[in-house]
Design a protein around this motif. Structure first.
Motif, short mmCIF file in Angstrom:
data_model
loop_
_atom_site.label_atom_id
_atom_site.label_comp_id
_atom_site.label_asym_id
_atom_site.label_seq_id
_atom_site.Cartn_x
_atom_site.Cartn_y
_atom_site.Cartn_z
N ARG A 67 -43.40 -45.41 30.42
CA ARG A 67 -42.10 -44.73 30.37
C ARG A 67 -41.55 -44.72 28.94
O ARG A 67 -41.04 -43.71 28.46
N ASN A 71 -40.82 -41.33 26.81
CA ASN A 71 -39.49 -41.03 26.26
C ASN A 71 -39.53 -40.90 24.75
O ASN A 71 -38.89 -40.01 24.17
N ALA A 88 -38.11 -36.58 32.68
CA ALA A 88 -39.30 -37.40 32.43
C ALA A 88 -39.71 -38.10 33.72
O ALA A 88 -38.91 -38.81 34.33
#
Length: 155
Positions: A67, A71, A88
Protein backbone atom coordinates in the motif's frame (compact mmCIF):
# COMPACT_ATOMS: atom_id res chain seq x y z
CA UNK A 1 -23.42 13.85 -13.12
CA UNK A 2 -24.60 11.35 -10.51
CA UNK A 3 -22.66 9.06 -8.26
CA UNK A 4 -19.27 7.55 -9.01
CA UNK A 5 -20.96 4.20 -9.68
CA UNK A 6 -22.74 5.81 -12.63
CA UNK A 7 -19.45 7.06 -14.10
CA UNK A 8 -17.32 4.88 -16.39
CA UNK A 9 -14.54 3.14 -14.49
CA UNK A 10 -10.99 2.60 -15.74
CA UNK A 11 -8.89 -0.03 -13.96
CA UNK A 12 -5.09 0.16 -14.13
CA UNK A 13 -2.53 -2.30 -12.81
CA UNK A 14 0.35 -0.63 -10.97
CA UNK A 15 3.41 -2.61 -9.87
CA UNK A 16 6.03 0.15 -9.73
CA UNK A 17 7.56 -0.66 -13.12
CA UNK A 18 8.13 2.09 -15.73
CA UNK A 19 5.48 0.61 -18.03
CA UNK A 20 2.93 0.50 -15.19
CA UNK A 21 3.64 4.18 -14.51
CA UNK A 22 2.97 4.94 -18.19
CA UNK A 23 -0.21 2.84 -17.96
CA UNK A 24 -1.28 4.92 -14.96
CA UNK A 25 -0.73 8.17 -16.87
CA UNK A 26 -2.66 6.78 -19.84
CA UNK A 27 -5.55 5.59 -17.64
CA UNK A 28 -5.89 8.99 -15.95
CA UNK A 29 -5.89 10.85 -19.29
CA UNK A 30 -8.46 8.43 -20.73
CA UNK A 31 -10.70 8.66 -17.66
CA UNK A 32 -10.59 12.46 -17.93
CA UNK A 33 -11.69 12.23 -21.57
CA UNK A 34 -14.66 9.98 -20.82
CA UNK A 35 -15.64 11.54 -17.49
CA UNK A 36 -14.66 8.40 -15.62
CA UNK A 37 -12.91 7.32 -12.47
CA UNK A 38 -9.64 5.42 -12.05
CA UNK A 39 -9.03 2.40 -9.84
CA UNK A 40 -5.28 1.81 -9.47
CA UNK A 41 -4.77 -1.81 -8.46
CA UNK A 42 -1.69 -3.36 -6.90
CA UNK A 43 -1.79 -7.09 -6.24
CA UNK A 44 0.48 -9.07 -3.96
CA UNK A 45 0.92 -12.72 -3.11
CA UNK A 46 2.35 -14.57 -0.17
CA UNK A 47 5.63 -16.38 -0.73
CA UNK A 48 4.83 -20.06 -0.96
CA UNK A 49 1.53 -19.47 -2.75
CA UNK A 50 2.62 -21.94 -5.42
CA UNK A 51 3.84 -24.73 -3.20
CA UNK A 52 7.40 -23.70 -2.33
CA UNK A 53 8.10 -22.99 1.29
CA UNK A 54 9.27 -19.65 2.57
CA UNK A 55 9.94 -17.94 5.86
CA UNK A 56 6.95 -16.88 7.93
CA UNK A 57 5.37 -13.70 6.59
CA UNK A 58 3.50 -11.00 8.50
CA UNK A 59 0.48 -10.47 6.21
CA UNK A 60 -0.38 -7.03 7.63
CA UNK A 61 3.22 -5.88 7.22
CA UNK A 62 3.37 -7.14 3.61
CA UNK A 63 0.07 -5.47 2.70
CA UNK A 64 1.10 -2.20 4.39
CA UNK A 65 4.35 -2.21 2.38
CA UNK A 66 2.50 -2.74 -0.89
CA UNK A 67 0.00 0.00 0.00
CA UNK A 68 2.82 2.41 0.87
CA UNK A 69 4.62 1.69 -2.43
CA UNK A 70 1.39 2.12 -4.41
CA UNK A 71 0.55 5.44 -2.73
CA UNK A 72 4.12 6.68 -3.20
CA UNK A 73 4.04 5.62 -6.87
CA UNK A 74 0.73 7.42 -7.42
CA UNK A 75 2.18 10.60 -5.89
CA UNK A 76 5.44 10.30 -7.84
CA UNK A 77 3.65 9.82 -11.16
CA UNK A 78 0.58 12.04 -10.73
CA UNK A 79 1.55 14.52 -8.02
CA UNK A 80 -0.33 14.82 -4.74
CA UNK A 81 -3.45 16.36 -6.28
CA UNK A 82 -3.62 13.85 -9.13
CA UNK A 83 -3.04 10.92 -6.78
CA UNK A 84 -5.96 12.04 -4.61
CA UNK A 85 -8.33 11.65 -7.58
CA UNK A 86 -7.40 7.96 -8.05
CA UNK A 87 -8.80 5.15 -5.90
CA UNK A 88 -5.88 3.00 -4.71
CA UNK A 89 -6.74 -0.68 -4.25
CA UNK A 90 -4.33 -3.19 -2.72
CA UNK A 91 -5.51 -6.76 -3.08
CA UNK A 92 -3.96 -10.07 -2.15
CA UNK A 93 -3.90 -12.68 -4.89
CA UNK A 94 -2.54 -13.57 -8.27
CA UNK A 95 -2.14 -10.31 -10.25
CA UNK A 96 -3.96 -11.68 -13.30
CA UNK A 97 -6.93 -12.90 -11.25
CA UNK A 98 -7.07 -9.69 -9.19
CA UNK A 99 -7.00 -7.46 -12.29
CA UNK A 100 -9.59 -9.52 -14.16
CA UNK A 101 -11.97 -9.54 -11.18
CA UNK A 102 -11.52 -5.82 -10.51
CA UNK A 103 -12.07 -4.97 -14.18
CA UNK A 104 -15.48 -6.68 -14.33
CA UNK A 105 -17.87 -4.02 -15.63
CA UNK A 106 -15.09 -1.51 -16.28
CA UNK A 107 -14.82 0.66 -19.36
CA UNK A 108 -11.21 -0.49 -19.84
CA UNK A 109 -8.36 -2.35 -18.16
CA UNK A 110 -4.96 -0.69 -18.62
CA UNK A 111 -1.67 -2.49 -17.96
CA UNK A 112 1.97 -1.95 -18.74
CA UNK A 113 3.61 -4.09 -21.39
CA UNK A 114 6.18 -5.43 -18.94
CA UNK A 115 6.10 -5.57 -15.18
CA UNK A 116 8.80 -5.88 -12.58
CA UNK A 117 9.58 -9.51 -13.39
CA UNK A 118 10.34 -11.36 -16.56
CA UNK A 119 12.82 -10.81 -19.32
CA UNK A 120 13.77 -7.28 -20.35
CA UNK A 121 13.55 -8.08 -24.06
CA UNK A 122 10.09 -9.68 -23.88
CA UNK A 123 7.46 -7.76 -25.83
CA UNK A 124 4.72 -8.53 -23.33
CA UNK A 125 4.83 -9.62 -19.73
CA UNK A 126 2.86 -12.62 -18.58
CA UNK A 127 0.26 -10.49 -16.76
CA UNK A 128 -0.44 -8.24 -19.76
CA UNK A 129 -0.61 -11.26 -22.04
CA UNK A 130 -3.06 -13.11 -19.80
CA UNK A 131 -5.39 -10.17 -19.19
CA UNK A 132 -5.43 -9.39 -22.91
CA UNK A 133 -6.78 -12.88 -23.57
CA UNK A 134 -9.23 -13.16 -20.68
CA UNK A 135 -10.64 -9.72 -19.77
CA UNK A 136 -14.33 -9.04 -20.30
CA UNK A 137 -13.63 -5.39 -21.15
CA UNK A 138 -11.26 -3.70 -23.62
CA UNK A 139 -7.59 -3.97 -22.60
CA UNK A 140 -4.97 -1.30 -23.29
CA UNK A 141 -1.32 -2.35 -23.05
CA UNK A 142 1.04 0.60 -22.62
CA UNK A 143 4.76 0.50 -23.31
CA UNK A 144 7.22 2.49 -21.22
CA UNK A 145 8.76 5.59 -22.75
CA UNK A 146 11.94 4.83 -24.62
CA UNK A 147 15.14 6.29 -23.23
CA UNK A 148 16.84 6.14 -26.62
CA UNK A 149 14.52 8.60 -28.31
CA UNK A 150 12.96 6.27 -30.84
CA UNK A 151 9.92 4.17 -29.87
CA UNK A 152 10.79 0.58 -29.17
CA UNK A 153 14.51 1.14 -28.77
CA UNK A 154 16.10 -0.86 -25.94
CA UNK A 155 16.08 0.88 -22.59
Amino acid sequence: MGTDTARPRVVVGVDGSPSSHEALRWAVRYADLIGGTVDAVSAWELPGAYGWSALAVDIDFEEAGVRQRLNQGLSDVLGAEGASSVRALVMRGNPVEVLLATAEGAEALVVGSRGRGGFARALLGSVSQHVAHHATCPVVIVRPKSRGGRPGSPA
